[in-house]
Scaffold this motif. Sequence first.
Motif, mmCIF file in Angstrom:
data_model
loop_
_atom_site.group_PDB
_atom_site.id
_atom_site.type_symbol
_atom_site.label_atom_id
_atom_site.label_comp_id
_atom_site.label_asym_id
_atom_site.label_seq_id
_atom_site.Cartn_x
_atom_site.Cartn_y
_atom_site.Cartn_z
ATOM 1 N N ARG A 113 -11.494 -2.072 2.254
ATOM 2 C CA ARG A 113 -10.161 -1.616 2.679
ATOM 3 C C ARG A 113 -9.154 -2.751 2.639
ATOM 4 O O ARG A 113 -7.987 -2.569 2.260
ATOM 5 N N LYS A 114 -9.568 -3.935 3.023
ATOM 6 C CA LYS A 114 -8.652 -5.067 2.990
ATOM 7 C C LYS A 114 -8.230 -5.404 1.561
ATOM 8 O O LYS A 114 -7.053 -5.675 1.274
ATOM 9 N N GLU A 115 -9.205 -5.334 0.625
ATOM 10 C CA GLU A 115 -8.875 -5.591 -0.779
ATOM 11 C C GLU A 115 -7.965 -4.506 -1.325
ATOM 12 O O GLU A 115 -7.038 -4.769 -2.112
ATOM 13 N N ALA A 116 -8.176 -3.237 -0.882
ATOM 14 C CA ALA A 116 -7.326 -2.137 -1.344
ATOM 15 C C ALA A 116 -5.893 -2.315 -0.856
ATOM 16 O O ALA A 116 -4.930 -2.034 -1.586
ATOM 17 N N ARG A 117 -5.695 -2.763 0.379
ATOM 18 C CA ARG A 117 -4.335 -2.992 0.884
ATOM 19 C C ARG A 117 -3.626 -4.085 0.093
ATOM 20 O O ARG A 117 -2.431 -4.013 -0.199
ATOM 21 N N ARG A 118 -4.398 -5.126 -0.252
ATOM 22 C CA ARG A 118 -3.783 -6.194 -1.032
ATOM 23 C C ARG A 118 -3.327 -5.682 -2.382
ATOM 24 O O ARG A 118 -2.216 -6.017 -2.862
ATOM 25 N N LEU A 119 -4.158 -4.844 -2.992
ATOM 26 C CA LEU A 119 -3.791 -4.311 -4.304
ATOM 27 C C LEU A 119 -2.616 -3.345 -4.204
ATOM 28 O O LEU A 119 -1.769 -3.274 -5.117
ATOM 29 N N ARG A 120 -2.519 -2.570 -3.092
ATOM 30 C CA ARG A 120 -1.389 -1.647 -2.942
ATOM 31 C C ARG A 120 -0.087 -2.404 -2.810
ATOM 32 O O ARG A 120 0.946 -1.986 -3.328
ATOM 33 N N ARG A 121 -0.147 -3.504 -2.054
ATOM 34 C CA ARG A 121 1.088 -4.282 -1.905
ATOM 35 C C ARG A 121 1.556 -4.805 -3.257
ATOM 36 O O ARG A 121 2.772 -4.950 -3.503
ATOM 37 N N GLU A 122 0.593 -5.121 -4.096
ATOM 38 C CA GLU A 122 0.956 -5.597 -5.431
ATOM 39 C C GLU A 122 1.256 -4.445 -6.388
ATOM 40 O O GLU A 122 1.727 -4.669 -7.513
ATOM 41 N N GLY A 123 0.964 -3.201 -5.912
ATOM 42 C CA GLY A 123 1.237 -2.026 -6.731
ATOM 43 C C GLY A 123 0.287 -1.819 -7.865
ATOM 44 O O GLY A 123 0.641 -1.151 -8.845
ATOM 45 N N THR A 124 -0.921 -2.370 -7.776
ATOM 46 C CA THR A 124 -1.867 -2.254 -8.888
ATOM 47 C C THR A 124 -3.161 -1.560 -8.510
ATOM 48 O O THR A 124 -3.991 -1.315 -9.373
ATOM 49 N N GLY A 125 -3.373 -1.236 -7.248
ATOM 50 C CA GLY A 125 -4.677 -0.709 -6.835
ATOM 51 C C GLY A 125 -4.615 0.691 -6.318
ATOM 52 O O GLY A 125 -3.541 1.187 -5.929
ATOM 53 N N PRO A 126 -5.762 1.416 -6.320
ATOM 54 C CA PRO A 126 -5.821 2.786 -5.779
ATOM 55 C C PRO A 126 -5.836 2.769 -4.258
ATOM 56 O O PRO A 126 -6.063 1.742 -3.621
ATOM 57 N N ASP A 127 -5.607 3.919 -3.683
ATOM 58 C CA ASP A 127 -5.622 4.060 -2.226
ATOM 59 C C ASP A 127 -7.029 4.412 -1.786
ATOM 60 O O ASP A 127 -7.507 5.511 -2.010
ATOM 61 N N LEU A 128 -7.733 3.404 -1.194
ATOM 62 C CA LEU A 128 -9.124 3.612 -0.763
ATOM 63 C C LEU A 128 -9.244 3.938 0.702
ATOM 64 O O LEU A 128 -10.331 4.199 1.198
ATOM 65 N N ASP A 129 -8.135 3.883 1.463
ATOM 66 C CA ASP A 129 -8.210 4.172 2.891
ATOM 67 C C ASP A 129 -8.448 5.647 3.114
ATOM 68 O O ASP A 129 -7.940 6.507 2.391
ATOM 69 N N THR A 130 -9.203 5.942 4.089
ATOM 70 C CA THR A 130 -9.449 7.338 4.457
ATOM 71 C C THR A 130 -8.418 7.773 5.464
ATOM 72 O O THR A 130 -7.821 6.945 6.173
ATOM 73 N N PRO A 131 -8.152 9.094 5.603
ATOM 74 C CA PRO A 131 -7.188 9.568 6.609
ATOM 75 C C PRO A 131 -7.569 9.143 8.017
ATOM 76 O O PRO A 131 -6.720 8.872 8.836
ATOM 77 N N ASN A 132 -8.859 9.091 8.288
ATOM 78 C CA ASN A 132 -9.275 8.727 9.644
ATOM 79 C C ASN A 132 -8.893 7.305 9.980
ATOM 80 O O ASN A 132 -8.695 6.962 11.137
#
Length: 493
Positions: free
Chosen positions: A463-482
């Motif tokens: 999840r931490k790696e996914a947030r970093r990629l989202r901030r850069e606009g290059t990664g998928p959203d791996l966080d779950t709704p929960n």
Amino acid sequence: MASRFVDRVVIHLAAGNGGNGCASVHREKFKPLGGPDGGNGGHGGDVVLVVDPGVHTLLDFHFRPHARAGNGKQGQGGHRNGAAGEDLELRVPDGTVVLTEDGEVLADLVGAGTRFVAAKGGRGGLGNAALASRARKAPGFALLGEPGEERNLVLELRSVADVGLLGFPSAGKSSLISVLSAAKPKIADYPFTTLVPNLGVVSAGDTVFTMADVPGLIPGASQGRGLGLDFLRHIERCAVLVHVIDCATYEPERDPISDFDALENELAQYTPVLGGDLDSRPRVVVLNKVDVPDAAELAEMVRPDFEARGLRVFEVSTATHAGLRELTYALGQIVEEHRAAQPPPAPTKVVVTPKAVDDGGFTVEPDPEEPGGFIVRGAKPERWVRQTNFANDEAVGYLAERLYRLGVEKELARMGAEPGCAVTIDGVTFDWEPSTPGVVEALTGRGSDPRLEDRSRTTAAERKEARRLRREGTGPDLDTPNDEESGTEDADE
């Protein structure tokens, strides 16, 4: 009714089982989950053999061969440990030897108060309070108590005597011990009057020693003929052996020399269970019944032959007490010399055996009955299996952790085990599914282990790696709704 003498019995012993541990959680008002408070189970009682000078026969075990110690009590909530099972003490005569059914000597019980743990009680299981750790806050399981040890043992009584009287039936051994001591054996004029060993205490000045009257021996006694095999064991501890020879026998084919040689042949063929060699024991020849004129003449005739063999010879009569004083003091002197030659008893030493550097505490070997399967042997893994409640998934997971930490999985992999192969420990067979080194201990759940379930939950690192990629606009959203609803993202940051 005359009491029976029993000097060999087989006993069946069962030590107490250990009590189960308790899985409990402390609850009170405003504190519904106050933490685990299950107590430990009590240890099972041991079966202990204790030498009692007041016991002279194994007769009680002949009629009651089964014995069981007390079981340990189960643990309870509120950190209350179960009571330990009561030990069972069995009183045995001085000189009792404990053997396995295969004849292996386990203990030689000599001396009042000597103790031997014949069957060890099972350990009590740990409660969930004792199993709690930093990662496992409230275990939903407890360990089972171990079963007590069950054994079939052989008890043999070997008389503790300094002097042993040997001779053919009706040679006068019982009469001799009756006049030298306060023993009152049965005396009659027919063979095999003595059916049990008789012990007497003899005084020779300042020397006091014990004398054993062994039932009459005949040729073939060492192979079980007559009563010899049952009672030859009673002379194993004797410091000196006395041949009592009947010089007044009416049997024409017998004479003192042939009687002596026949019994010496039986002694040479008998192998003492306690070790040692009967040939090295001092011998004394007693020519008995010299109050009979013909016997006195025969004694004078054969005495030089015995003395030529280096034997001390005494001509005695239990009827007139002739020669008894000289015999008593001679035996006392030999006993004193034997006692002086014995090394002083060494103090009991505590022996600590270090663990070998290459000893993993278990072995893994292929299962001969299951192709591709393996058998794990070892005190620890077998004990852990016995303590596991397999109806509780969390307890099974805890067992898997213990086996992993011990190195069982690593050894199975080295031996070529494949996932799904059969692995047997203490009679319990598993389908082996190897775990990963990063197994996370169960933190929640009552009576179940999340590690046993197939979960696809995203890890914190992912999840931490996914947030970093989202901030850069290059990664998928791996966080779950929960994660967003529970505030996990804020906690991770």
